[in-house]
Design a protein around this motif. Structure first.
Motif, mmCIF file in Angstrom:
data_model
loop_
_atom_site.group_PDB
_atom_site.id
_atom_site.type_symbol
_atom_site.label_atom_id
_atom_site.label_comp_id
_atom_site.label_asym_id
_atom_site.label_seq_id
_atom_site.Cartn_x
_atom_site.Cartn_y
_atom_site.Cartn_z
ATOM 1 N N THR A 278 16.645 25.564 -1.417
ATOM 2 C CA THR A 278 15.526 25.872 -2.316
ATOM 3 C C THR A 278 14.765 27.116 -1.854
ATOM 4 O O THR A 278 14.013 27.693 -2.637
ATOM 5 C CB THR A 278 14.547 24.693 -2.395
ATOM 6 O OG1 THR A 278 14.076 24.402 -1.073
ATOM 7 C CG2 THR A 278 15.200 23.472 -2.987
ATOM 8 N N ARG A 283 15.069 29.550 -8.986
ATOM 9 C CA ARG A 283 16.255 29.215 -9.768
ATOM 10 C C ARG A 283 17.105 28.174 -9.046
ATOM 11 O O ARG A 283 17.616 27.236 -9.647
ATOM 12 C CB ARG A 283 17.077 30.480 -10.019
ATOM 13 C CG ARG A 283 18.018 30.318 -11.208
ATOM 14 C CD ARG A 283 18.700 31.612 -11.532
ATOM 15 N NE ARG A 283 19.652 31.996 -10.493
ATOM 16 C CZ ARG A 283 20.487 33.002 -10.572
ATOM 17 N NH1 ARG A 283 20.490 33.765 -11.622
ATOM 18 N NH2 ARG A 283 21.305 33.289 -9.595
ATOM 19 N N TRP A 284 17.244 28.332 -7.753
ATOM 20 C CA TRP A 284 18.023 27.366 -6.972
ATOM 21 C C TRP A 284 17.335 25.997 -6.971
ATOM 22 O O TRP A 284 18.005 24.972 -6.997
ATOM 23 C CB TRP A 284 18.208 27.870 -5.541
ATOM 24 C CG TRP A 284 19.380 28.801 -5.439
ATOM 25 C CD1 TRP A 284 19.369 30.141 -5.613
ATOM 26 C CD2 TRP A 284 20.733 28.423 -5.210
ATOM 27 N NE1 TRP A 284 20.630 30.653 -5.494
ATOM 28 C CE2 TRP A 284 21.501 29.605 -5.237
ATOM 29 C CE3 TRP A 284 21.375 27.228 -4.976
ATOM 30 C CZ2 TRP A 284 22.865 29.612 -5.043
ATOM 31 C CZ3 TRP A 284 22.737 27.226 -4.778
ATOM 32 C CH2 TRP A 284 23.468 28.414 -4.821
ATOM 33 N N ARG A 285 16.023 26.018 -6.941
ATOM 34 C CA ARG A 285 15.305 24.742 -6.978
ATOM 35 C C ARG A 285 15.609 24.012 -8.285
ATOM 36 O O ARG A 285 15.836 22.805 -8.286
ATOM 37 C CB ARG A 285 13.799 25.004 -6.830
ATOM 38 C CG ARG A 285 12.955 23.746 -6.861
ATOM 39 C CD ARG A 285 11.516 24.093 -6.568
ATOM 40 N NE ARG A 285 11.255 24.139 -5.145
ATOM 41 C CZ ARG A 285 10.917 23.082 -4.398
ATOM 42 N NH1 ARG A 285 10.802 21.907 -4.980
ATOM 43 N NH2 ARG A 285 10.670 23.183 -3.133
ATOM 44 N N TRP A 286 15.647 24.776 -9.396
ATOM 45 C CA TRP A 286 15.956 24.150 -10.688
ATOM 46 C C TRP A 286 17.385 23.626 -10.729
ATOM 47 O O TRP A 286 17.655 22.542 -11.262
ATOM 48 C CB TRP A 286 15.738 25.153 -11.824
ATOM 49 C CG TRP A 286 14.299 25.281 -12.215
ATOM 50 C CD1 TRP A 286 13.481 26.338 -11.976
ATOM 51 C CD2 TRP A 286 13.524 24.304 -12.916
ATOM 52 N NE1 TRP A 286 12.223 26.098 -12.457
ATOM 53 C CE2 TRP A 286 12.218 24.846 -13.047
ATOM 54 C CE3 TRP A 286 13.776 23.034 -13.409
ATOM 55 C CZ2 TRP A 286 11.186 24.166 -13.670
ATOM 56 C CZ3 TRP A 286 12.755 22.348 -14.038
ATOM 57 C CH2 TRP A 286 11.476 22.913 -14.160
ATOM 58 N N ILE A 287 18.300 24.419 -10.156
ATOM 59 C CA ILE A 287 19.715 23.984 -10.138
ATOM 60 C C ILE A 287 19.863 22.685 -9.355
ATOM 61 O O ILE A 287 20.514 21.727 -9.795
ATOM 62 C CB ILE A 287 20.605 25.094 -9.525
ATOM 63 C CG1 ILE A 287 20.668 26.299 -10.454
ATOM 64 C CG2 ILE A 287 22.011 24.574 -9.245
ATOM 65 C CD1 ILE A 287 21.357 27.505 -9.860
ATOM 66 N N LEU A 288 19.225 22.647 -8.185
ATOM 67 C CA LEU A 288 19.344 21.438 -7.352
ATOM 68 C C LEU A 288 18.682 20.250 -8.023
ATOM 69 O O LEU A 288 19.202 19.121 -7.967
ATOM 70 C CB LEU A 288 18.722 21.687 -5.973
ATOM 71 C CG LEU A 288 19.433 22.729 -5.124
ATOM 72 C CD1 LEU A 288 18.775 22.846 -3.757
ATOM 73 C CD2 LEU A 288 20.898 22.371 -4.943
ATOM 74 N N GLY A 290 18.429 19.826 -11.194
ATOM 75 C CA GLY A 290 19.353 19.425 -12.260
ATOM 76 C C GLY A 290 20.506 18.598 -11.712
ATOM 77 O O GLY A 290 20.920 17.594 -12.312
ATOM 78 N N LEU A 291 21.022 19.006 -10.550
ATOM 79 C CA LEU A 291 22.115 18.249 -9.935
ATOM 80 C C LEU A 291 21.684 16.827 -9.596
ATOM 81 O O LEU A 291 22.407 15.858 -9.842
ATOM 82 C CB LEU A 291 22.589 18.965 -8.666
ATOM 83 C CG LEU A 291 23.531 20.144 -8.862
ATOM 84 C CD1 LEU A 291 23.819 20.808 -7.518
ATOM 85 C CD2 LEU A 291 24.839 19.677 -9.490
#
Lengths: 336, 207
Positions: A278, A283-288, A290-291
């Motif tokens: 994160t 953006r990575w925080r949102w991806i994680l 979402g995962l």
């Protein structure tokens, strides 16, 4: 002033014996449940904890991934390629006899190729790990891996059964590494549990070896017995195998659902605080996030599947669960 | 690249090729040759159905015996195909490669005494395991096949002449009858000369 005379911090102090005794009591309790009602224990444990333990495992692995791969890029690329490729290969192996009409000989060859790929993948990861800090001589990895390859080709059924029983123990190994890293004072409690395992398994053996042979009347019971290796080891009591597998399975779930979140996560599982990935940006925080949400959704789907058709959902789960089995290897090797 | 690694790979490839050539049976990739099915006499009692039929063309009673009651045809043993040999070949290759790679690894580290001890132990383990394995006919969890011995011949008893009995369907037989081995059929058929009558299995009440 000698090191022995240095004052010990609170973290270095050994945990009170009550922690070890409590861990031992929980382990013995799980063994007792598996001894008295192995089939029911296996069914209920998978229903309750199969989904959550996968989600928590994924959450733990996210917390162990570095923000930037750097010199570990090759290691993690190989790890993810192996997880994806070998999962697909194992699915082919499971579906092979039915979908592609593989006969016994062709299936044995495909099985051997897939298992060889698995062993060499793990060996290559260990080899690469030896070339990163802290460096260690991992020259023994290749002869050991080749010996395992020989065993997998010579005794395919025994090898598969060994994998089924080794997987729960991998969780205990990972817990040990995590305790050594973050809570060393709790290591004696884990050692107590590990030392009790042979005795508890011997008790299960003694309880079931002289009794009537298990003969599950329904398809689900037969599948559970087959999964525990009842058809592979005809000289060993099927009742013992089912209860031993149920015991180790429950221990595996206990490690991932209760012990690892307490020891290995710096924040609650639903929070992404402290996850290095994160730090790369929002953006990575949102991806994680979402995962993790997708994982929660899959967990609900699995529970719904169990409620609608438990045997079919269980079969699908154990076919797909190979992903989390494979994912444990890179993180375990990385922690060694 | 590490010269030791190159040497290890070269030795492994050579060893693999050697073992593969040695282990590969002749005709591995040629189409299988079908062996003719083996036949053997059926010895001992059998449960068969006897049907009595009439045939106006016959001049003497005739017992029709299907071929399948006299001889048994053993199915062709399952041929171990090329794929069936691959696991054993691969296991052997992996074992030999493990020995080579392990030996090279040991040679590259440790003192001379450690290396010598490890080498002796390794060789003893391989020879000992090979000797023990060769003497074990089957794994411990599989039942052992029976040892080959002289073929069992059941004692032949001379049958005593049975008392004459009345046959069903009011059939009377002369002292001498004909027998005929036929290709088709499952049970015995006793054909007697005479006008056509419906077939009556033995045991059904006479008409």
């Amino acid at each position: 002033m000698s090191a022995a005379a240095l004052p010990r911090t609170a973290e270095d102090a050994p945990a009170p014996p009550a922690v070890g005794l409590a861990a031992l009591a929980v382990t013995a309790g799980l063994a007792l449940i598996a001894c008295l009602a192995p089939l029911r224990a296996s069914i209920v444990a998978v229903f309750l904890f199969a989904g959550p333990h996968n989600w928590l495992e994924a959450r733990y692995f996210l917390s162990r991934l570095p923000a930037r791969a750097g010199r570990l890029r090759g290691y993690f690329t190989l790890a993810f390629a192996g997880i994806v490729g070998l999962s697909a290969a194992f699915l082919v192996l499971i579906a092979g006899p039915g979908v592609w009409c593989l006969d016994g000989e062709a299936w044995a060859v495909v099985h051997g190729i897939v298992q060889t790929a698995l062993i060499l993948w793990v060996a290559l990861l260990a080899h690469m790990r030896g070339h990163t800090n802290p460096r260690r001589d991992r020259g023994w990895v290749w002869p050991a891996a080749l010996l395992l390859v020989a065993f997998a080709w010579a005794f395919p059924s025994l090898w598969s059964a060994a994998l089924v029983y080794t997987h729960p123990l991998l969780a205990l190994w990972l817990l040990g590494r995590e305790l050594q890293r973050s809570r060393p004072e709790l290591l004696p409690a884990l050692r107590l549990v590990l030392m009790s395992l042979p005795a508890l398994l011997a008790l299960l053996w003694w309880r079931h070896s002289g009794g009537p042979e298990m003969s599950p009347g329904d398809l689900l019971g037969m599948r559970i017995a087959d999964h525990a290796g009842a058809g592979v080891l005809p000289g060993v009591s099927a009742a013992f195998l089912v209860s031993a597998h149920a015991f180790l399975e429950m221990l595996h779930y206990a490690v991932w659902v209760f012990a690892m979140p307490l020891v290995g996560l710096k924040s609650p599982p639903w929070s992404l605080d402290g996850v290095p990935l994160t730090w790369r940006g929002p953006r990575w925080r949102w991806i994680l996030a979402g995962l993790l949400l997708a994982g929660l959704f899959l967990m609900l789907v699995l529970w719904a599947g169990f409620l609608i058709d438990y045997p079919a959902a269980r079969s699908v789960y154990f076919a797909v669960a190979i992903v989390h089995v494979l994912a444990e290897f890179p993180f375990l090797i990385r922690s060694l | 690249m590490n010269p030791r690694l190159i040497a290890a790979v070269a030795v492994c490839v050579l060893l693999a090729a050697g073992v593969a050539v040695y282990a590969m049976p002749p005709g591995l990739f040629s189409p299988p040759v079908r062996q003719p099915a083996k036949s053997a006499w059926r010895v001992g009692p059998q449960d068969v159905k006897l049907t009595v039929v009439t045939d106006p063309k016959l001049k003497a009673p005739r017992l029709l015996i299907p071929r399948s009651l006299l001889v048994t045809t053993t199915p062709e043993p399952k041929r171990v195909g090329a794929a069936g040999r691959i696991p054993a070949v691969m296991a052997g290759l992996a074992l030999s490669s493990a020995l080579v790679v392990g030996g090279l690894w040991l040679a590259g580290k440790g003192g001379r005494r450690t290396r010598a001890a490890a080498l002796v132990l390794g060789v003893l383990a391989v020879i000992g395991a090979g000797t023990a394995w060769a003497d074990i006919p089957a794994p411990w969890w599989q039942p052992r096949p029976p040892r080959p011995g002289p073929p069992f011949m059941p004692p032949v008893e001379k049958p005593e002449a049975p008392p004459a009995l009345k046959l069903p369907a009011n059939v009377t037989l002369p002292a001498d009858i004909q027998i005929e081995v036929v290709d088709a059929g499952e049970g015995l058929r006793l054909a007697i000369p005479g006008a056509a009558r419906p077939a009556a299995p033995l045991g059904t009440p006479g008409r």
